[in-house]
Motif scaffolding. Structure first.
Motif, short mmCIF file in Angstrom:
data_model
loop_
_atom_site.label_atom_id
_atom_site.label_comp_id
_atom_site.label_asym_id
_atom_site.label_seq_id
_atom_site.Cartn_x
_atom_site.Cartn_y
_atom_site.Cartn_z
N VAL A 53 -4.13 -5.89 -2.34
CA VAL A 53 -2.86 -5.22 -2.81
C VAL A 53 -2.41 -4.25 -1.80
O VAL A 53 -1.11 -4.27 -1.45
N GLU A 59 0.22 -10.01 -3.88
CA GLU A 59 1.33 -9.25 -4.52
C GLU A 59 0.52 -8.81 -5.78
O GLU A 59 -0.13 -9.23 -6.45
N ALA A 60 1.36 -7.42 -5.88
CA ALA A 60 0.70 -6.67 -7.04
C ALA A 60 0.43 -7.43 -8.36
O ALA A 60 -0.62 -7.67 -9.05
N ARG A 61 1.65 -7.98 -8.74
CA ARG A 61 1.71 -8.62 -10.29
C ARG A 61 0.67 -9.65 -10.33
O ARG A 61 0.02 -10.12 -11.39
N GLU A 135 -1.54 0.35 -10.02
CA GLU A 135 -0.52 1.32 -9.79
C GLU A 135 -0.96 2.26 -8.39
O GLU A 135 -0.17 2.55 -7.68
N VAL A 138 -0.71 0.06 -5.19
CA VAL A 138 1.03 -0.09 -4.88
C VAL A 138 1.09 1.03 -4.22
O VAL A 138 2.08 1.14 -3.17
N ARG A 141 -0.14 1.47 -0.86
CA ARG A 141 0.79 0.55 0.18
C ARG A 141 2.19 1.21 0.65
O ARG A 141 2.44 1.28 1.42
N ASP A 142 2.67 1.79 -0.56
CA ASP A 142 3.97 2.55 -0.54
C ASP A 142 3.97 3.91 0.85
O ASP A 142 4.66 3.66 1.49
N ASN A 424 8.93 -2.85 1.59
CA ASN A 424 8.41 -1.51 1.22
C ASN A 424 9.26 -1.18 0.26
O ASN A 424 10.58 -0.87 0.28
N SER A 426 9.15 1.07 -2.02
CA SER A 426 8.75 2.59 -2.65
C SER A 426 10.05 3.05 -3.52
O SER A 426 9.75 3.82 -4.48
#
Ligand SMILES: Cc1cc2nc3c(=O)[nH]c(=O)nc-3n(C[C@H](O)[C@H](O)[C@H](O)COP(=O)(O)OP(=O)(O)OC[C@H]3O[C@@H](n4cnc5c(N)ncnc54)[C@H](O)[C@@H]3O)c2cc1C
Length: 478
Positions: A53, A59-61, A135, A138, A141-142, A424, A426
């Protein structure tokens, strides 16, 4: 009439808790028991996917499982269990909104997992980030992607270097996976930033021991080190982080590495909120003392109505392969313990005896970035592409529920043809920024027009006819 249906309270809907509830729903007859799952999060997190992720390969979800969708016969409560008074069979629930309250239960299942274990090193608590939640993955990555954007606008120099430096602390499985995945992401981002080169990116892994990945053989771990070195990553073995103040990582070797992304993966500890807030027995390392049949207690004596599994518990490893005689904290055990837990609770409710947990380690498989991985089971070791395929195959199948498996595998398939998704988002942390910038606001209140204190001199007003007109227009506009 009072409700005599036994109440099962599951503390934590992660791996072990989710599987316990899921399996109980299949095993229990109608009206045989009520199952309640308490978790502050509405989903179970498939933690082995967190490195992917962070690297934008999943994909995070898709890497979490919605509890309410898949636990159809259980009651799900959004909150934390903040106290367990097992002597009275009462638990305190602090919901995500509203006041804390107490619930009674007949059987309690403690599966509240573990949290990142840190040491009191200056700056770590304020500047580093763990990798235990979606969280965090994510946010990592952001941060990396935002830093690429920022760095691309700066001239070469210390600030640009700091933005393009990633430091991972801890060379266990999670640390190596996220390190290698982020290295792979950074390498693939370079082509989208003509201002930056591969040499501008800096990756450092800091490990206190003399080797990485204790789950695989020394030979295999050395192959991983060589592979990382080939990809321009620096691994500091036998080295400790001594400070991380103002983004400057200080090492026990005297080196200082300025970095804007410090990821802490140097171990976990049993969930302190639940362990400290309960009257259940706890062993030396802060885990709930658990028997091989997953009841809380010792070989000699069990605590009636109390069960524990997963990272929060110390379950004896009857195969003899564990660390210090106990099952290591991993998903392999948590899943299987969850399933057995459901069977054992059902057995006990029906007046039967619970069974002991026995599971021989299947081995370890890790993704090391796109098309690269490592697998070890006994003396068999696979490396590179074939291990990466094994990693994806294993985890694709292990992801709970077909609905989730399908989403993850479909995402991989899309990425294979379309490439890694480098969007991105963010700014989602500040979603109102455009709206706020242009939103019309009421004008600030104007000071009341006070009549002149002195009578005006004759002829003064007539001297300023434009001002009179302007004042009239302003008053009309108000
Ligand atoms: C990056 C990473 C990679 C990994 N890779 C692998 C791998 O490849 N193979 C493998 O076998 N293992 C792997 N693991 C380990 C594995 O994910 C864990 O061992 C496993 O998740 C433990 O399951 P658990 O149910 O004990 O805890 P968790 O899955 O962490 O679940 C605990 C749950 O309790 C909830 N909770 C917390 N506090 C409270 C409270 N006060 N009240 C109620 N609920 C609470 C949490 O929200 C969470 O949902 C990895 C872990 C990480 C972090």
């Amino acid at each position: 009439m009072t409700n005599t249906v036994p109440k099962i309270l599951i503390v934590g809907g992660g791996y072990a808790g989710f599987y316990t509830a899921w399996k109980l729903e299949k095993l229990l007859r109608k009206g045989e028991a009520d199952v309640t799952v308490v978790d502050p999060l509405p989903y179970m997190t498939y933690q082995p996917f967190l490195p992917e992720v962070a690297a934008g390969s999943i994909e995070a979800r898709h890497s979490v499982v919605a509890l309410r969708r898949h636990l159809k016969r259980s009651t799900v409560i959004a909150g934390k269990v903040t106290g367990i008074q097992h002597a009275d069979k009462v638990a305190t629930i602090t919901p995500v909104a509203g006041e804390a309250y107490q619930v009674e239960y007949d059987q309690i299942v403690v599966t509240a997992g573990a949290v990142s274990r840190t040491f009191p090193i200056p700056g770590i608590a304020d500047n580093a980030i763990g990798l235990k939640t979606i969280e965090e993955a994510v946010a990592i990555r952001d941060r990396l992607m935002s830093n690429f954007d920022k760095a691309s606008t700066l001239p070469a120099g210390p600030e640009r270097d700091r933005l393009l430096t990633v430091v991972v602390v801890g060379g266990g499985f999670a640390g190596i996976e996220v390190f290698a995945e982020l290295r792979s992401l950074a390498s693939s981002l370079i082509k989208f930033y003509p201002q930056l080169t591969f040499e501008d990116t800096h990756f450092h892994l800091v490990e206190a021991m003399g080797r990485i990945m204790p789950e695989v053989s020394l030979k295999t771990s050395e192959w991983v080190l060589k592979d990382l070195a080939k990809r321009g990553a620096n691994v500091h073995l036998d080295t400790q982080v001594t400070g991380a103040v103002d983004g400057n990582i200080e090492l026990s070797t005297g080196e200082t590495i300025p970095s804007d992304l410090i990821i802490w993966t140097a171990g976990v500890m049993a969930n302190p909120t639940v362990v400290r807030g309960s009257d259940l027995p706890v062993e030396e390392r802060g885990r709930i003392r658990t028997r091989p049949d997953l009841r809380v207690g010792t070989d000699e004596e069990f605590v009636e109505g109390a069960w524990a599994a997963g990272d929060v518990s110390a379950v004896p490893d009857l195969t003899g392969g564990g660390v210090g005689g106990y099952c290591v904290p991993n998903a392999q055990h948590a899943v299987r313990q969850g399933k057995l837990m459901a069977k054992n609770i059902t057995a006990v409710l029906r007046g039967e005896l619970p069974k002991d947990y026995v599971h021989k380690n299947l081995g370890a498989v890790a993704g090391l970035g796109l098309y690269n991985g490592v697998f070890q089971s006994g003396n068999i070791a696979l490396k590179g592409l074939v291990a990466w395929v094994a990693h994806r195959g294993y985890h694709g199948l292990a992801m709970p529920t077909w609905e989730r498996k399908f989403r993850v595998v479909w995402g991989w398939w899309n990425n294979l043809w379309l490439g890694r998704d480098i969007v991105n988002l963010s700014t989602v942390q500040n979603p109102r920024y455009v709206f706020e910038e242009f939103a019309a606001r009421p004008r600030p209140a104007q000071p009341a027009v006070t009549p002149p204190a002195e009578p005006r001199e004759q002829g003064k007003i007539a001297d300023q006819p434009e001002k009179v007109e302007a004042d009239k227009e302003a008053a009309a506009a108000r």
